[in-house]
Design a protein around this motif. Structure first.
Motif, PDB file in Angstrom:
ATOM      1  N   VAL A   1     -33.552  -9.577  92.131  1.00 23.43           N
ATOM      2  CA  VAL A   1     -32.353  -9.062  92.798  1.00 23.43           C
ATOM      3  C   VAL A   1     -31.633 -10.253  93.419  1.00 23.43           C
ATOM      4  O   VAL A   1     -32.188 -10.948  94.269  1.00 23.43           O
ATOM      5  CB  VAL A   1     -32.715  -8.026  93.886  1.00 23.43           C
ATOM      6  CG1 VAL A   1     -31.441  -7.465  94.511  1.00 23.43           C
ATOM      7  CG2 VAL A   1     -33.551  -6.900  93.306  1.00 23.43           C
ATOM      8  N   LEU A   2     -30.415 -10.498  92.976  1.00 17.71           N
ATOM      9  CA  LEU A   2     -29.641 -11.629  93.486  1.00 17.71           C
ATOM     10  C   LEU A   2     -28.942 -11.265  94.785  1.00 17.71           C
ATOM     11  O   LEU A   2     -28.751 -12.102  95.661  1.00 17.71           O
ATOM     12  CB  LEU A   2     -28.599 -12.055  92.447  1.00 17.71           C
ATOM     13  CG  LEU A   2     -29.166 -12.412  91.067  1.00 17.71           C
ATOM     14  CD1 LEU A   2     -28.034 -12.667  90.079  1.00 17.71           C
ATOM     15  CD2 LEU A   2     -30.072 -13.636  91.162  1.00 17.71           C
ATOM     16  N   PHE A   3     -28.549  -9.977  94.875  1.00 20.92           N
ATOM     17  CA  PHE A   3     -27.905  -9.482  96.090  1.00 20.92           C
ATOM     18  C   PHE A   3     -27.930  -7.966  96.066  1.00 20.92           C
ATOM     19  O   PHE A   3     -27.788  -7.355  95.008  1.00 20.92           O
ATOM     20  CB  PHE A   3     -26.444  -9.949  96.196  1.00 20.92           C
ATOM     21  CG  PHE A   3     -25.770  -9.424  97.424  1.00 20.92           C
ATOM     22  CD1 PHE A   3     -25.953 -10.038  98.653  1.00 20.92           C
ATOM     23  CD2 PHE A   3     -25.003  -8.268  97.363  1.00 20.92           C
ATOM     24  CE1 PHE A   3     -25.377  -9.511  99.804  1.00 20.92           C
ATOM     25  CE2 PHE A   3     -24.425  -7.737  98.518  1.00 20.92           C
ATOM     26  CZ  PHE A   3     -24.606  -8.363  99.728  1.00 20.92           C
ATOM     27  N   GLU A   4     -28.079  -7.352  97.249  1.00 25.27           N
ATOM     28  CA  GLU A   4     -27.926  -5.899  97.317  1.00 25.27           C
ATOM     29  C   GLU A   4     -27.476  -5.499  98.711  1.00 25.27           C
ATOM     30  O   GLU A   4     -27.995  -6.007  99.706  1.00 25.27           O
ATOM     31  CB  GLU A   4     -29.241  -5.184  96.972  1.00 25.27           C
ATOM     32  CG  GLU A   4     -29.085  -3.660  96.961  1.00 25.27           C
ATOM     33  CD  GLU A   4     -30.302  -2.953  96.364  1.00 25.27           C
ATOM     34  OE1 GLU A   4     -30.423  -2.948  95.121  1.00 25.27           O
ATOM     35  OE2 GLU A   4     -31.123  -2.434  97.137  1.00 25.27           O
ATOM     36  N   ASP A   5     -26.473  -4.627  98.764  1.00 24.42           N
ATOM     37  CA  ASP A   5     -26.134  -3.966 100.023  1.00 24.42           C
ATOM     38  C   ASP A   5     -25.840  -2.501  99.710  1.00 24.42           C
ATOM     39  O   ASP A   5     -26.261  -2.009  98.660  1.00 24.42           O
ATOM     40  CB  ASP A   5     -24.989  -4.690 100.768  1.00 24.42           C
ATOM     41  CG  ASP A   5     -23.657  -4.616 100.041  1.00 24.42           C
ATOM     42  OD1 ASP A   5     -23.560  -3.904  99.001  1.00 24.42           O
ATOM     43  OD2 ASP A   5     -22.700  -5.256 100.504  1.00 24.42           O
ATOM     44  N   ASP A   6     -25.111  -1.821 100.578  1.00 21.80           N
ATOM     45  CA  ASP A   6     -24.890  -0.385 100.354  1.00 21.80           C
ATOM     46  C   ASP A   6     -23.897  -0.113  99.229  1.00 21.80           C
ATOM     47  O   ASP A   6     -23.786   1.020  98.769  1.00 21.80           O
ATOM     48  CB  ASP A   6     -24.427   0.294 101.648  1.00 21.80           C
ATOM     49  CG  ASP A   6     -23.130  -0.308 102.156  1.00 21.80           C
ATOM     50  OD1 ASP A   6     -22.908  -1.513 101.963  1.00 21.80           O
ATOM     51  OD2 ASP A   6     -22.330   0.443 102.740  1.00 21.80           O
ATOM     52  N   ARG A   7     -23.187  -1.122  98.777  1.00 16.36           N
ATOM     53  CA  ARG A   7     -22.157  -0.918  97.762  1.00 16.36           C
ATOM     54  C   ARG A   7     -22.499  -1.462  96.381  1.00 16.36           C
ATOM     55  O   ARG A   7     -21.997  -0.991  95.375  1.00 16.36           O
ATOM     56  CB  ARG A   7     -20.847  -1.613  98.202  1.00 16.36           C
ATOM     57  CG  ARG A   7     -20.156  -0.981  99.373  1.00 16.36           C
ATOM     58  CD  ARG A   7     -19.606   0.376  98.979  1.00 16.36           C
ATOM     59  NE  ARG A   7     -18.825   0.953 100.070  1.00 16.36           N
ATOM     60  CZ  ARG A   7     -17.520   0.855 100.170  1.00 16.36           C
ATOM     61  NH1 ARG A   7     -16.822   0.210  99.265  1.00 16.36           N
ATOM     62  NH2 ARG A   7     -16.882   1.397 101.189  1.00 16.36           N
ATOM     63  N   VAL A   8     -23.294  -2.528  96.361  1.00 14.18           N
ATOM     64  CA  VAL A   8     -23.478  -3.232  95.087  1.00 14.18           C
ATOM     65  C   VAL A   8     -24.880  -3.827  94.989  1.00 14.18           C
ATOM     66  O   VAL A   8     -25.484  -4.200  96.007  1.00 14.18           O
ATOM     67  CB  VAL A   8     -22.388  -4.333  94.920  1.00 14.18           C
ATOM     68  CG1 VAL A   8     -22.569  -5.442  95.945  1.00 14.18           C
ATOM     69  CG2 VAL A   8     -22.367  -4.896  93.506  1.00 14.18           C
ATOM     70  N   SER A   9     -25.383  -3.855  93.768  1.00 15.08           N
ATOM     71  CA  SER A   9     -26.693  -4.429  93.495  1.00 15.08           C
ATOM     72  C   SER A   9     -26.510  -5.371  92.305  1.00 15.08           C
ATOM     73  O   SER A   9     -26.018  -4.946  91.258  1.00 15.08           O
ATOM     74  CB  SER A   9     -27.649  -3.275  93.162  1.00 15.08           C
ATOM     75  OG  SER A   9     -28.983  -3.667  93.183  1.00 15.08           O
ATOM     76  N   ILE A  10     -26.879  -6.630  92.478  1.00 11.22           N
ATOM     77  CA  ILE A  10     -26.624  -7.645  91.452  1.00 11.22           C
ATOM     78  C   ILE A  10     -27.968  -8.239  91.036  1.00 11.22           C
ATOM     79  O   ILE A  10     -28.714  -8.742  91.884  1.00 11.22           O
ATOM     80  CB  ILE A  10     -25.690  -8.753  91.989  1.00 11.22           C
ATOM     81  CG1 ILE A  10     -24.396  -8.133  92.533  1.00 11.22           C
ATOM     82  CG2 ILE A  10     -25.387  -9.789  90.906  1.00 11.22           C
ATOM     83  CD1 ILE A  10     -23.532  -9.111  93.335  1.00 11.22           C
ATOM     84  N   TRP A  11     -28.245  -8.178  89.760  1.00 11.98           N
ATOM     85  CA  TRP A  11     -29.575  -8.551  89.256  1.00 11.98           C
ATOM     86  C   TRP A  11     -29.481  -9.594  88.162  1.00 11.98           C
ATOM     87  O   TRP A  11     -28.563  -9.592  87.341  1.00 11.98           O
ATOM     88  CB  TRP A  11     -30.270  -7.330  88.633  1.00 11.98           C
ATOM     89  CG  TRP A  11     -30.621  -6.241  89.582  1.00 11.98           C
ATOM     90  CD1 TRP A  11     -29.768  -5.541  90.391  1.00 11.98           C
ATOM     91  CD2 TRP A  11     -31.926  -5.699  89.828  1.00 11.98           C
ATOM     92  NE1 TRP A  11     -30.454  -4.605  91.112  1.00 11.98           N
ATOM     93  CE2 TRP A  11     -31.772  -4.671  90.779  1.00 11.98           C
ATOM     94  CE3 TRP A  11     -33.188  -5.985  89.318  1.00 11.98           C
ATOM     95  CZ2 TRP A  11     -32.865  -3.926  91.236  1.00 11.98           C
ATOM     96  CZ3 TRP A  11     -34.263  -5.241  89.776  1.00 11.98           C
ATOM     97  CH2 TRP A  11     -34.099  -4.230  90.731  1.00 11.98           C
ATOM     98  N   TYR A  12     -30.519 -10.451  88.155  1.00  7.75           N
ATOM     99  CA  TYR A  12     -30.841 -11.242  86.965  1.00  7.75           C
ATOM    100  C   TYR A  12     -31.889 -10.446  86.194  1.00  7.75           C
ATOM    101  O   TYR A  12     -32.849  -9.926  86.802  1.00  7.75           O
ATOM    102  CB  TYR A  12     -31.422 -12.610  87.377  1.00  7.75           C
ATOM    103  CG  TYR A  12     -32.410 -13.130  86.364  1.00  7.75           C
ATOM    104  CD1 TYR A  12     -31.961 -13.816  85.241  1.00  7.75           C
ATOM    105  CD2 TYR A  12     -33.785 -12.885  86.489  1.00  7.75           C
ATOM    106  CE1 TYR A  12     -32.865 -14.245  84.279  1.00  7.75           C
ATOM    107  CE2 TYR A  12     -34.683 -13.308  85.537  1.00  7.75           C
ATOM    108  CZ  TYR A  12     -34.221 -13.984  84.438  1.00  7.75           C
ATOM    109  OH  TYR A  12     -35.104 -14.391  83.476  1.00  7.75           O
ATOM    110  N   CYS A  13     -31.750 -10.341  84.864  1.00  9.49           N
ATOM    111  CA  CYS A  13     -32.773  -9.703  84.034  1.00  9.49           C
ATOM    112  C   CYS A  13     -33.082 -10.561  82.814  1.00  9.49           C
ATOM    113  O   CYS A  13     -32.163 -11.063  82.142  1.00  9.49           O
ATOM    114  CB  CYS A  13     -32.304  -8.327  83.546  1.00  9.49           C
ATOM    115  SG  CYS A  13     -32.208  -7.091  84.850  1.00  9.49           S
ATOM    116  N   GLY A  14     -34.364 -10.748  82.530  1.00  8.39           N
ATOM    117  CA  GLY A  14     -34.797 -11.459  81.329  1.00  8.39           C
ATOM    118  C   GLY A  14     -35.815 -10.598  80.600  1.00  8.39           C
ATOM    119  O   GLY A  14     -36.868 -10.279  81.158  1.00  8.39           O
ATOM    120  N   PHE A  15     -35.488 -10.185  79.383  1.00  7.39           N
ATOM    121  CA  PHE A  15     -36.374  -9.301  78.627  1.00  7.39           C
ATOM    122  C   PHE A  15     -37.060 -10.073  77.519  1.00  7.39           C
ATOM    123  O   PHE A  15     -36.409 -10.729  76.697  1.00  7.39           O
ATOM    124  CB  PHE A  15     -35.591  -8.125  78.045  1.00  7.39           C
ATOM    125  CG  PHE A  15     -34.960  -7.229  79.086  1.00  7.39           C
ATOM    126  CD1 PHE A  15     -35.633  -6.930  80.268  1.00  7.39           C
ATOM    127  CD2 PHE A  15     -33.706  -6.682  78.893  1.00  7.39           C
ATOM    128  CE1 PHE A  15     -35.063  -6.105  81.236  1.00  7.39           C
ATOM    129  CE2 PHE A  15     -33.131  -5.858  79.847  1.00  7.39           C
ATOM    130  CZ  PHE A  15     -33.809  -5.575  81.017  1.00  7.39           C
TER     131      PHE A  15
END
Ligand SMILES: [Fe+2]
Length: 177
Positions: free
Chosen positions: A53-67
């Motif tokens: 999780v790069l950032f999260e608050d009540d409005r937005v959640s920003i993720w790095y994902c590597g599959f």
């Protein structure tokens, strides 16, 4: 502005997420950033593993994902708009309808480096790496993804169940035949 600065990008996404037309603004920011996919890849080179999780608050959640190669993330929804940009490797996103006869495959979208897709709150998708490479992406959700209740779906029956680690582990597939 040449290049890609992750911290600056997160700030831009956070500001966009607070606007009335957040989905449109987030998509525009993602599309613009991923136009220079080499710069995104370079800036994200320190990230590895499955997710962060790069950032999260009540409005937005920003993720790095590597599959990992041949990983198949089981069918799930997000209960919010998801905007996904791939910067390395290739993902196949399979979309489904949940009906009386289980999951019905609707379409598949191949997402390559530089591509950005937006997925609606009730859409059901599974995500499969397309080849021998890890696929790397930035995911932006317009809600605090770690706290909202969303669903996984049984591959065969289409039954919805809570999105949690146990259900995820049970449903996860490898696409190696
Ligand atoms: Fe997803």
């Amino acid at each position: 502005m040449p290049g890609f600065d992750l911290d600056e990008f997160v700030l831009q996404l956070r500001a966009a997420a607070r606007e009335d037309d957040a989905p449109k603004r987030v998509r525009a920011l993602m599309t613009e950033a991923f136009r220079d996919v080499d710069a995104v890849r370079g800036a994200m080179s320190g990230f590895s593993g499955e997710e962060e999780v790069l950032f999260e608050d009540d409005r937005v959640s920003i993720w790095y994902c590597g599959f990992d190669p041949h990983k198949h993330v089981p069918p799930h929804d997000h209960q919010t708009i998801a905007t996904i940009g791939v910067y390395d490797g290739v993902e196949n996103n399979h979309f489904y309808l949940a009906g009386d006869n289980g999951l019905e495959h609707k379409s598949t979208r191949r997402v390559e480096p530089g591509d950005v897709i937006a997925i609606g709150p009730n859409a059901i998708h599974s995500v499969e790496t397309a080849d021998e490479r890890v696929s790397y992406a930035i995911h932006v959700y317009l809600a605090p993804l770690t706290t909202i209740e969303r669903s996984l779906f049984d591959w065969d029956s289409g039954a919805a169940m809570p999105f949690n680690d146990d259900n995820y582990a049970r449903l996860e597939r490898s696409s190696v035949k």
